[in-house]
Motif scaffolding. Structure first.
Motif, PDB file in Angstrom:
ATOM      1  N   CYS A  66       0.806  -1.213   0.000  1.00 25.14           N
ATOM      2  CA  CYS A  66       0.000   0.000   0.000  1.00 25.14           C
ATOM      3  C   CYS A  66       0.844   1.270   0.000  1.00 25.14           C
ATOM      4  N   CYS A  67       2.169   1.153  -0.056  1.00 25.33           N
ATOM      5  CA  CYS A  67       3.020   2.349  -0.024  1.00 25.33           C
ATOM      6  C   CYS A  67       2.905   3.106  -1.345  1.00 25.33           C
ATOM      7  N   ILE A  68       2.711   4.444  -1.241  1.00 19.87           N
ATOM      8  CA  ILE A  68       2.603   5.240  -2.468  1.00 19.87           C
ATOM      9  C   ILE A  68       3.843   6.103  -2.667  1.00 19.87           C
ATOM     10  N   GLY A  69       4.810   5.959  -1.756  1.00 18.42           N
ATOM     11  CA  GLY A  69       6.061   6.696  -1.923  1.00 18.42           C
ATOM     12  C   GLY A  69       5.931   8.188  -1.740  1.00 18.42           C
ATOM     13  N   CYS A  70       5.029   8.643  -0.853  1.00 15.69           N
ATOM     14  CA  CYS A  70       4.839  10.079  -0.669  1.00 15.69           C
ATOM     15  C   CYS A  70       5.992  10.712   0.103  1.00 15.69           C
ATOM     16  N   GLY A  71       6.698   9.911   0.915  1.00 18.82           N
ATOM     17  CA  GLY A  71       7.868  10.431   1.619  1.00 18.82           C
ATOM     18  C   GLY A  71       7.579  11.242   2.853  1.00 18.82           C
ATOM     19  N   GLU A  83      14.599   5.934   4.360  1.00 14.17           N
ATOM     20  CA  GLU A  83      15.233   6.344   3.109  1.00 14.17           C
ATOM     21  C   GLU A  83      14.267   6.019   1.975  1.00 14.17           C
ATOM     22  N   LEU A  84      14.075   6.959   1.051  1.00 17.04           N
ATOM     23  CA  LEU A  84      13.268   6.672  -0.139  1.00 17.04           C
ATOM     24  C   LEU A  84      14.175   6.000  -1.152  1.00 17.04           C
ATOM     25  N   ILE A  85      13.769   4.822  -1.607  1.00 15.98           N
ATOM     26  CA  ILE A  85      14.621   4.130  -2.577  1.00 15.98           C
ATOM     27  C   ILE A  85      14.452   4.820  -3.926  1.00 15.98           C
ATOM     28  N   PRO A  86      15.534   5.358  -4.501  1.00 15.68           N
ATOM     29  CA  PRO A  86      15.404   6.102  -5.746  1.00 15.68           C
ATOM     30  C   PRO A  86      14.877   5.213  -6.877  1.00 15.68           C
ATOM     31  N   GLY A  87      14.006   5.809  -7.706  1.00 15.21           N
ATOM     32  CA  GLY A  87      13.492   5.070  -8.856  1.00 15.21           C
ATOM     33  C   GLY A  87      12.283   4.208  -8.560  1.00 15.21           C
ATOM     34  N   THR A  88      11.976   4.018  -7.275  1.00 13.13           N
ATOM     35  CA  THR A  88      10.796   3.227  -6.927  1.00 13.13           C
ATOM     36  C   THR A  88       9.908   4.068  -6.027  1.00 13.13           C
ATOM     37  N   LYS A  89       8.711   3.574  -5.759  1.00 12.50           N
ATOM     38  CA  LYS A  89       7.840   4.267  -4.806  1.00 12.50           C
ATOM     39  C   LYS A  89       7.827   3.494  -3.499  1.00 12.50           C
ATOM     40  N   CYS A 104       6.247   8.179  12.234  1.00 12.25           N
ATOM     41  CA  CYS A 104       5.952   7.819  10.845  1.00 12.25           C
ATOM     42  C   CYS A 104       4.643   7.048  10.747  1.00 12.25           C
ATOM     43  N   THR A 105       4.346   6.221  11.762  1.00 11.56           N
ATOM     44  CA  THR A 105       3.104   5.447  11.698  1.00 11.56           C
ATOM     45  C   THR A 105       1.898   6.370  11.806  1.00 11.56           C
ATOM     46  N   GLY A 106       2.064   7.504  12.500  1.00 11.28           N
ATOM     47  CA  GLY A 106       0.948   8.431  12.632  1.00 11.28           C
ATOM     48  C   GLY A 106       0.693   9.232  11.367  1.00 11.28           C
ATOM     49  N   ILE A 107       1.760   9.542  10.638  1.00  8.39           N
ATOM     50  CA  ILE A 107       1.597  10.443   9.485  1.00  8.39           C
ATOM     51  C   ILE A 107       1.285   9.672   8.209  1.00  8.39           C
ATOM     52  N   CYS A 108       1.522   8.370   8.155  1.00  9.08           N
ATOM     53  CA  CYS A 108       1.342   7.595   6.924  1.00  9.08           C
ATOM     54  C   CYS A 108      -0.116   7.662   6.445  1.00  9.08           C
ATOM     55  N   PRO A 109      -0.385   8.221   5.269  1.00  6.33           N
ATOM     56  CA  PRO A 109      -1.779   8.392   4.826  1.00  6.33           C
ATOM     57  C   PRO A 109      -2.463   7.069   4.495  1.00  6.33           C
ATOM     58  N   LYS A 110      -1.674   6.023   4.204  1.00  4.10           N
ATOM     59  CA  LYS A 110      -2.247   4.737   3.818  1.00  4.10           C
ATOM     60  C   LYS A 110      -2.246   3.735   4.980  1.00  4.10           C
TER      61      LYS A 110
END
Lengths: 134, 409
Positions: A66-71, A83-89, A104-110
């Motif tokens: 369910c990760c959308i890579g919003c960062g 760390e955001l893996i470059p090139g992927t979401k 991070c668990t609180g802010i994750c929109p998904k």
């Protein structure tokens, strides 16, 4: 003025159980790794650790689907452990760096991040597989 | 004996690392026989660059960094920082969050004072009392863990409120803990104050007169033990303290006289444990329902903090005294300036009048009696080309003027 007010308390203490939890064994085993191996083979029993409190913040779990890579998680992480893996979401979490604040668990929109009850994470290598979540 | 260096006074260096010191600090004692004639000390050995790290993070991240300034007063620093940022950003904290913050802060005071009492007993060589105090301290740690999720770095205070509510099931846990401590307090007072060994070692040892305490701007229990009536919770109430009945605890309330010695510092700290129990009980009964944070969505909170401009100070009465945070934000993600003044910073100078004229064996207990926290205090370490240099008063003045100009721009 009494002379030694602590003395009766000390005498009572002799008969009491120790206040500490004797984890992982009642007496220190000769080798901890050998003891854990014996536990794995079913030859010895482990004294369980103190149960975790409600809403305990342990090792992070990550639902990759369910990760959308919003960062957003990387933006609020105080320890720069995400760390955001470059090139992927997708993200990579360095548990060795994590300070278990659960921001991070609180802010994750998904709702893809959550904290488990796992806390025995000691490792001699901070890049070991157990300490990288992706 | 013609050698000049062998004549009195002997110079005895203790530190920066020494078994008698819990944290690194460098002492230089001028001894005359067993007696301390003069003393100098150099802190700055535990500098970690926390402010530098903070100025590269946003306020939502910094609250977790402030948790880690000190291992004992974990919530006080966060609380002070959050209050400063809330003033700049104009965030109104809900009343229930104020009460929860107060409860956690008071639990922290209980565990900190019990920890200190144990350390004081240990410094006197009374290790059985150390183990007893630390065993009873464990219950307050368990309650803190239940309320916040962590034993030490609580991570409960966030800008705008708190991150966790106190649910009805937890009231019973808190109530049990308070009942235990209220029952124990009489016993602890008896064990510490009626013990002949402790009285002999601590009475009239390490005296700080009221005049000296005022001149050196000491804060917290160290000042109160010398008879100075200061307590931020009473003088400048914050959070829920305005609604509560908090009066500074002075040693003459218990004993009828003030000596300003180590014994009085034990009295003040132990009585404050009882006072904190009363405050928590009052908070629990008066806590209004409602939300626990002004802005639940962290992303929105970040946007509000990013827009904020201005400067503010946050002050909180930590277990050791006043904890002071200055924050200046200028519409960027990270604060422009962040300055921390921990309570021990104000108290360290009182070591000098306390230690003068005392015996060498009394040094550990006197040093420990102000409950020094050097990792809180150390904000500056000047190292140039690999060498530590000492700044004179003129240098510091020049740097200070320069910084004020930079801030005014």
């Amino acid at each position: 003025m009494k002379f030694l007010p602590l003395f009766p308390e000390l005498l009572r203490q002799i008969l009491r159980e120790p206040a500490t939890n004797r984890f992982p064994a009642k007496y220190l085993p000769r080798t901890v790794t050998g003891f854990l191996k014996a536990v794995g083979e079913g030859k010895a029993t482990i004294v369980p650790p103190v149960p975790t409190p409600p809403n305990f913040r342990g090792k992070i779990t990550y639902k990759i689907d369910c990760c959308i890579g919003c960062g957003l998680c990387a933006k609020v992480c105080p320890a720069h452990a995400i760390e955001l893996i470059p090139g992927t979401k997708q993200i990579r979490i360095w548990v060795g760096q994590c300070i278990f604040c659960s921001q991070c668990t609180g802010i994750c929109p998904k709702g893809g991040l959550s904290m488990s009850d796992e806390f025995l994470l000691a490792d001699e290598n901070r890049y070991s597989e157990n300490l990288i979540v992706e | 004996m013609s050698d000049e260096s062998k004549k009195a006074p002997y110079i005895v260096p203790i530190g920066p690392n020494h078994p008698a010191l819990k944290e690194p600090v460098m002492f230089t004692f001028e001894m005359e026989g067993e007696m301390v004639r003069d003393v100098d000390f150099a802190p700055g050995q535990a500098h970690r660059g926390i402010e530098w790290m903070g100025m590269r993070r946003n306020p939502v991240q910094i609250v977790h960094l402030t948790d880690r300034i000190c291992g004992i007063c974990g919530v006080s620093h966060t609380f002070a920082f959050a209050r400063a940022v809330e003033q700049i950003a104009g965030i109104e904290v809900p009343e229930r969050a104020d009460y929860i913050r107060t409860i956690i802060a008071e639990f922290e005071r209980i565990q900190s004072h019990l920890l200190w009492a144990g350390v004081a007993a240990h410094e006197l060589g009374f290790d059985s009392l150390l183990h007893l105090t630390w065993r009873v301290r464990e219950q307050s740690m368990d309650v803190i863990e239940n309320l916040t999720g962590n034993r030490v770095n609580y991570g409960i205070v966030q800008v705008g409120g708190v991150r966790r509510d106190i649910v009805p099931e937890q009231h019973q846990v808190i109530e049990d803990c308070l009942t235990t401590y209220e029952g124990l307090l009489g016993k602890l007072l008896n064990l510490f104050l009626d013990d002949k060994t402790i009285t002999m070692r601590c009475r009239d040892c390490g005296v700080l007169s009221k005049k000296e305490a005022l001149e050196l701007c000491t804060v917290g229990p160290t000042a109160r033990a010398s008879g100075v009536n200061v307590d931020l919770r009473q003088d400048y109430p914050y959070a829920a303290y305005g609604d509560l009945d908090v009066k500074a605890i002075l040693p003459d309330q218990h004993l009828g006289e003030t000596h300003g010695d180590v014994y009085d510092r034990i009295v003040v700290r132990l009585l404050e444990v009882g006072q904190s129990c009363g405050i928590i009980r009052q908070c629990l009964s008066e806590m209004p329902p409602g939300p626990v944070t002004a802005e639940e969505k962290l992303a929105k909170l970040l946007a509000v903090c990013k827009k904020a401009t201005g400067e503010a100070i946050g002050r909180v009465e930590a277990p050791r005294g006043e904890c002071f945070h200055y924050v200046r934000m200028d519409g960027k993600e990270a604060p422009h300036t962040w300055k921390v003044k921990a309570s021990s910073y104000s108290n360290l100078m009182s070591w000098i009048p306390m230690l003068r004229g005392e015996q060498i064996a009394d040094i550990p207990i006197i040093v420990a009696s102000i409950d020094p926290c050097l990792s809180c205090t150390d904000r500056v370490a000047v190292i140039r080309r690999g060498e530590k240099s000492i700044l004179t008063k003129e240098d510091l003045h020049r740097l200070s003027v320069g910084k004020t100009r930079r801030l005014q721009r």
